[in-house]
Design a protein around this motif. Structure first.
Motif, PDB file in Angstrom:
ATOM      1  N   GLY A   1      42.690  20.386  41.391  1.00  0.00           N
ATOM      2  CA  GLY A   1      41.272  20.240  41.060  1.00  0.00           C
ATOM      3  C   GLY A   1      40.481  21.527  41.132  1.00  0.00           C
TER       4      GLY A   1
ATOM      5  N   ARG B   1      42.797  24.585  33.268  1.00  0.00           N
ATOM      6  CA  ARG B   1      42.982  24.085  31.911  1.00  0.00           C
ATOM      7  C   ARG B   1      42.172  24.914  30.930  1.00  0.00           C
ATOM      8  NH1 ARG B   1      41.996  17.902  32.954  1.00  0.00           N
ATOM      9  NH2 ARG B   1      42.793  18.351  35.047  1.00  0.00           N
ATOM     10  N   GLU B   2      40.936  25.280  31.356  1.00  0.00           N
ATOM     11  CA  GLU B   2      40.084  26.065  30.466  1.00  0.00           C
ATOM     12  C   GLU B   2      40.704  27.435  30.199  1.00  0.00           C
ATOM     13  OE1 GLU B   2      36.150  26.191  32.148  1.00  0.00           O
ATOM     14  OE2 GLU B   2      36.119  23.975  32.142  1.00  0.00           O
TER      15      GLU B   2
ATOM     16  N   SER C   1      41.928  17.915  45.867  1.00  0.00           N
ATOM     17  CA  SER C   1      40.791  18.703  45.388  1.00  0.00           C
ATOM     18  C   SER C   1      39.636  18.709  46.387  1.00  0.00           C
ATOM     19  CB  SER C   1      40.317  18.168  44.044  1.00  0.00           C
ATOM     20  OG  SER C   1      40.061  16.779  44.167  1.00  0.00           O
TER      21      SER C   1
ATOM     22  N   THR D   1      38.128  24.112  39.795  1.00  0.00           N
ATOM     23  CA  THR D   1      37.164  24.059  38.698  1.00  0.00           C
ATOM     24  C   THR D   1      36.671  25.438  38.297  1.00  0.00           C
ATOM     25  OG1 THR D   1      35.505  23.609  40.369  1.00  0.00           O
ATOM     26  CG2 THR D   1      36.315  21.718  39.102  1.00  0.00           C
TER      27      THR D   1
ATOM     28  N   PHE E   1      48.886  19.127  31.466  1.00  0.00           N
ATOM     29  CA  PHE E   1      47.950  19.956  32.214  1.00  0.00           C
ATOM     30  C   PHE E   1      48.734  21.026  32.947  1.00  0.00           C
ATOM     31  CE2 PHE E   1      45.202  15.909  32.657  1.00  0.00           C
ATOM     32  CZ  PHE E   1      44.710  16.095  31.372  1.00  0.00           C
TER      33      PHE E   1
ATOM     34  N   THR F   1      36.722  11.824  38.302  1.00  0.00           N
ATOM     35  CA  THR F   1      37.263  12.671  37.235  1.00  0.00           C
ATOM     36  C   THR F   1      38.793  12.638  37.207  1.00  0.00           C
ATOM     37  OG1 THR F   1      37.230  14.535  38.747  1.00  0.00           O
ATOM     38  CG2 THR F   1      35.322  14.283  37.295  1.00  0.00           C
ATOM     39  N   SER F   2      39.362  11.914  38.137  1.00  0.00           N
ATOM     40  CA  SER F   2      40.830  11.954  38.222  1.00  0.00           C
ATOM     41  C   SER F   2      41.468  11.108  37.136  1.00  0.00           C
ATOM     42  CB  SER F   2      41.314  11.460  39.581  1.00  0.00           C
ATOM     43  OG  SER F   2      41.383  10.054  39.568  1.00  0.00           O
ATOM     44  N   ASP F   3      42.742  11.293  37.006  1.00  0.00           N
ATOM     45  CA  ASP F   3      43.476  10.625  35.951  1.00  0.00           C
ATOM     46  C   ASP F   3      44.413   9.585  36.551  1.00  0.00           C
ATOM     47  OD1 ASP F   3      43.732  10.333  33.338  1.00  0.00           O
ATOM     48  OD2 ASP F   3      44.402  12.377  32.928  1.00  0.00           O
TER      49      ASP F   3
ATOM     50  N   ASP G   1      34.644   8.503  34.737  1.00  0.00           N
ATOM     51  CA  ASP G   1      33.590   9.162  33.965  1.00  0.00           C
ATOM     52  C   ASP G   1      32.208   8.602  34.231  1.00  0.00           C
ATOM     53  OD1 ASP G   1      35.531  10.796  32.938  1.00  0.00           O
ATOM     54  OD2 ASP G   1      35.911   9.461  31.216  1.00  0.00           O
TER      55      ASP G   1
ATOM     56  N   GLY H   1      43.946  22.068  37.600  1.00  0.00           N
ATOM     57  CA  GLY H   1      42.602  21.508  37.578  1.00  0.00           C
ATOM     58  C   GLY H   1      41.872  21.923  36.316  1.00  0.00           C
ATOM     59  N   PRO H   2      40.660  21.432  36.138  1.00  0.00           N
ATOM     60  CA  PRO H   2      39.899  21.722  34.917  1.00  0.00           C
ATOM     61  C   PRO H   2      39.707  23.220  34.700  1.00  0.00           C
ATOM     62  CG  PRO H   2      38.799  20.057  36.266  1.00  0.00           C
ATOM     63  CD  PRO H   2      39.949  20.565  37.069  1.00  0.00           C
TER      64      PRO H   2
END
Lengths: 234, 644
Positions: B617, B641-642, B583, B619, B432, B257-259, B373, B637-638
């Motif tokens: 990371g 971000r949410e 993470s 979540t 991010f 999932t990393s960038d 992914d 992390g995600p």
């Protein structure tokens, strides 16, 4: 006094006298400050006298104070006579070498009074200072080097007297210790004047009246003045 | 005022004071000496002249001749004879000599000498008074000349002493600057060491500070070791030293999932077939040694591309993730050689029952590429399947599953061309957020996006190729330029940019970067992050980068810190602003008190160096809370971000 004076070897005395002349001449121009009416500190003089000569000296000093007190405001002729007599009576003439252990020591009036004896210049200095204390203007008094003939002989002696000039170009009166009475100079055929000086004009610049002046020690006349200051004459 | 300035001031003052002082003393001594001499001369000459005149006839011609002779042959300014009433009888005078002495100097010195005077006796009467003044203008000239000479000497001496002082001050200034820099570093919790100066006091100071730095370094190493031990206990298999299943899965997920560069590469699964049997044949110890050797050799797989990750999934299965590895075939080849040599090295012991046939251990492997992914489960299942195939086969021990790989381009040349074009066009940035405990945004992480095949692709897609082609510095530079452009629009933001190891070890890149940043005040809104996989050379490069960027106000951080905490000790003098915890240590942090202990330990350690700790990371909200409770200063992390 005068007898003893005559008996001294002449040439030695003269040599000594002339030797002092240079120093005196240098000091001559420096002169003495003209003292105000009472230009001394009696207590300091007493302390100096007590320290140097004890009770005997103190007695003479007190007499001197009394003399000054008595003569203040008197006529000049009285002042001259009394002062001349005072020192001629109280001071016994003696050669410097016997008195001070050195040739030609110039004593301050205090030393002269304390010792009770002195050389011809010691008389002159003491009379000079005393008369100035009485307010006699300095320019009228001059110490004069003279050649003295003793009696009717051809023997001459170096000598010093105090001259009183009523005006600068007048004939002076002579205050002497050989002949105790004051006489006009013209009558003193036994004395032959050579040169005169006093303390006038000394410190004319006004800036050198300092006891620390290194020149003072180099000149006999200035040396006496400095000792006088340290003993209480101001 | 600085010490050096004070020193200079003191030196110059001392020189000036000694110059002026000795000048004044010399002038005043000479002046009073000359005054005395002239006075004595005046008095003595006046007396001598008066004395000789007293002995002569007072004939005016004789007297005038006498005075003229004295005046003409001697050095007199004036000789005057006055009668007792003060009338001038004879006078001789000369102008005073001016010479080349400046007027101000005459006025400053100004001799004050009384005239000499003596009375001339004529028998008992006073004939007159003689006054006499010597010429003393020459004294001004003599004094003036001696003052000029003194000034010249002093100028020379002053020049020499200034030269000497300059050498001296320089000798002090350099080490002093070093010590001051070190003191300032320590004040900013950068525990640097410095060369010991020769000057005693400075040396003692530098020694004390060096000792302090060494102590801090030692303390950090120890604490780092403790933390690492704790983490090893938690994440690593005790026998082989490889990651345990849980930790490996965590890292794998994080990578997928990393960038960044870890997002694609090659994965392998290795199996020691019939472990039970082998165990019986070789004995426990030998089997363990075999497994250990296997794990350690696997760790060197694909190292030419990126640091590989090795995990022990169960007793006999190992998984290897080689990020950025180019092709599964290459890795398969490497793996085949590795397994063969290992198998050959393992000599089975002679067994007690000769009837039993002893075999060499059979080592099998499956290899396949992965990309960002990808599903973790699918990946592992595919590999498992391939392993089964290898197990049933007699000949092949390494099976490659080259699945239909969705790749944008197929050859190096194509990739190069496309990347060059994309870089020329310029990257885009993703934003991010990194937040602190109060929800405030600390900075934005800005991974790059490049346009390839008419679509903006995430870094996971192109970064492995950028690495392979060695154009990381170009990408990083393009990203920095883009970030500065973004900042020009919204200058209040702080942006975090990744720098690759290849970039920071390139002197050219660092110089270019510094030149770029020096030209803009926006530099202080930039943070630069470097991955934690640093070798000794990279540490040195990072140190010089930090040195170059700190004056510009840039922050420097390290990302993906998940292991090797002892390295932290080497970073103690770097002046890092923050450190991002990988993470793998944050995942399910809320559920593991051991993980919390590690994060807390890292936070304490970092805080003592003035370094902030950021959790990567995150979540879930539970992880976020746990991270802040463990002492983290920020999180990303995600999950974050949410929320934003």
């Amino acid at each position: 006094m005068s007898v003893r004076f005559v008996s001294r070897p002449l040439d030695a005395s003269r040599r000594r006298f002339l030797a002092g002349l240079g120093g005196v001449a240098a000091a001559l121009a420096l002169g003495l400050p003209t003292p105000p009416a009472q230009a001394f500190d009696p207590d300091r003089l007493r302390q100096s006298m007590q320290r140097l000569y004890g009770q005997g000296g103190l007695r003479v000093l007190e007499e001197w104070f009394a003399l000054l007190e008595r003569l203040r405001g008197e006529e000049i002729s009285v002042q001259l006579r009394e002062v001349n007599d005072f020192f001629n009576r109280r001071v016994r003439w003696v050669d410097d070498i016997n008195n001070w252990g050195s040739e030609d020591h110039w004593a301050t009036p205090l030393e002269t009074m304390g010792q009770g004896q002195g050389d011809c210049e010691d008389y002159s200095i003491a009379k000079y200072v005393t008369l100035k204390q009485l307010g006699v203007p300095g320019e009228r008094l001059r110490m004069i080097y003279v050649r003295a003939r003793i009696g009717r002989s051809q023997i001459t002696q170096a000598h010093m007297v105090l001259g009183y000039y009523s005006t600068p170009d007048a004939e002076p009166l002579v205050l002497d210790n050989i002949l105790p009475s004051i006489t006009p100079a013209s009558q003193r055929s036994d004395l032959d004047p050579l040169f005169s000086f006093n303390s006038d004009g000394l410190w004319a610049g006004g800036s050198t009246q300092s006891r620390a002046d290194p020149l003072a020690r180099l000149s006999r006349w200035r040396g006496v003045i400095e000792r006088m200051q340290s003993q209480g004459f101001t | 005022m600085s010490l050096i300035k004070q020193l200079w001031l003191a030196i110059v003052t001392v020189l000036l004071v000694s110059f002026v002082g000795s000048l004044l003393v010399s002038i005043s001594t000479s002046r009073s000496y000359i005054e005395q001499e002239v006075r004595i001369k005046n008095e003595d000459n006046a007396t001598a002249l008066a004395l000789s005149m007293s002995q002569l006839d007072k004939d005016p011609v004789t007297l005038e001749l006498l005075i003229a002779a004295q005046f003409d042959t001697g050095y007199y300014r004036q000789i005057v004879l006055r009668d007792p009433q003060g009338e001038v009888l004879i006078e001789r005078s000369a102008p005073s000599y001016e010479g080349d002495v400046p007027r101000w100097f005459r006025q400053l010195v100004h001799f004050d000498v009384p005239e000499g005077s003596a009375t001339i006796q004529d028998g008992w009467r006073q004939f007159g008074t003689l006054t006499l003044a010597s010429q003393h203008s020459f004294a001004y000239a003599a004094l003036w000349r001696s003052m000029l000479e003194l000034a010249a000497w002093f100028a020379l001496a002053g020049l020499l002493s200034l030269l000497l002082a300059w050498v001296l001050v320089r000798g002090i200034k350099k080490p002093l600057d070093r010590v001051v820099t070190q003191a300032r570093d320590i004040g900013a919790r950068r525990f640097t060491t410095s060369e010991e100066p020769k000057t005693l006091e400075l040396r003692q100071l530098a020694q004390a500070m060096n000792t302090l730095s060494a102590d801090v370094h030692h303390m950090l190493s120890q604490e780092g070791e403790k933390l690492d031990a704790l983490r090893r206990h938690l994440q690593h298999d005790r026998i082989t030293g490889a990651l345990n299943r849980e930790a490996f899965m965590g890292r794998l997920t994080a990578a997928l999932t990393s960038d960044d560069v870890r997002a694609s590469g090659v994965m392998a699964m290795v199996r020691v077939s019939q472990l039970e049997k082998l165990n019986q044949q070789l004995g426990h110890n030998a089997t363990d040694a075999l497994l250990k050797a296997l794990a350690s050799r696997l760790e060197s797989l694909g190292k030419q591309w990126h640091v590989p990750l090795v995990g022990r999934l169960n007793g006999s299965d190992f998984a290897v993730m080689a990020p950025a590895a180019e092709s599964p075939e290459l890795l398969a080849k490497e793996l085949t050689t590795l397994l063969q040599t290992l198998a050959a090295d393992t000599h089975p012991q002679p067994t007690e029952s000769p009837s039993e046939h002893s075999e060499r251990p059979r080592l099998l492997a499956a290899v396949m590429p992965y990309a960002s992914d990808d599903e973790r489960g699918t990946l592992l299942a595919t590999l498992d399947d391939a392993l089964a195939e290898a197990e049933s086969s007699v000949h092949t021990s390494v099976v490659v599953r080259d699945r239909e790989y969705h790749s944008l381009f197929h050859t190096h040349a194509e990739w190069r061309e496309a990347l060059d074009a994309a870089l020329a066009k310029g990257p885009q940035l993703a934003f991010f957020p990194v937040v602190d405990a109060t929800g405030q945004i600390v900075h934005y992480e800005c991974p790059a996006r490049l346009e390839l095949e008419q679509a903006w692709q995430s870094a996971g897609v192109f970064l492995p190729w950028v690495t392979r082609l060695g154009i990381e510095p170009a990408l990083d530079m393009a990203v920095v330029k883009k970030a500065l452009a973004e900042l020009a629009l919204t200058p209040t933001r702080t942006l975090g940019l990744n720098l690759s190891i290849a970039s920071i070890t390139s002197a050219r890149f660092v110089n270019e970067l510094r030149a770029l940043l020096e030209a803009t005040p926006l530099a202080q809104n930039l943070c630069f992050e470097v991955p934690a996989a640093l070798d000794a050379q990279a540490v040195a490069s990072l140190r010089s980068l930090s040195h170059a960027l700190r004056p510009l106000g840039c922050q420097l951080g390290i990302e993906h810190v998940g292991a090797e905490f002892t390295r932290l000790a080497d970073l103690h003098d770097m002046g890092l602003a923050y450190l991002k915890v990988d993470s793998s240590l944050i995942r399910r942090l809320d559920a593991s008190s051991e993980q919390q202990a590690i994060v807390r330990g890292m936070a304490t350690l970092c805080h003592s160096l003035g370094i902030q700790v950021i959790a990567e990371g995150v979540t879930t909200e539970a992880e976020l809370t746990a991270a802040f409770q463990a002492g983290a200063d920020g999180a990303t992390g995600p999950g974050v971000r949410e929320l934003h």
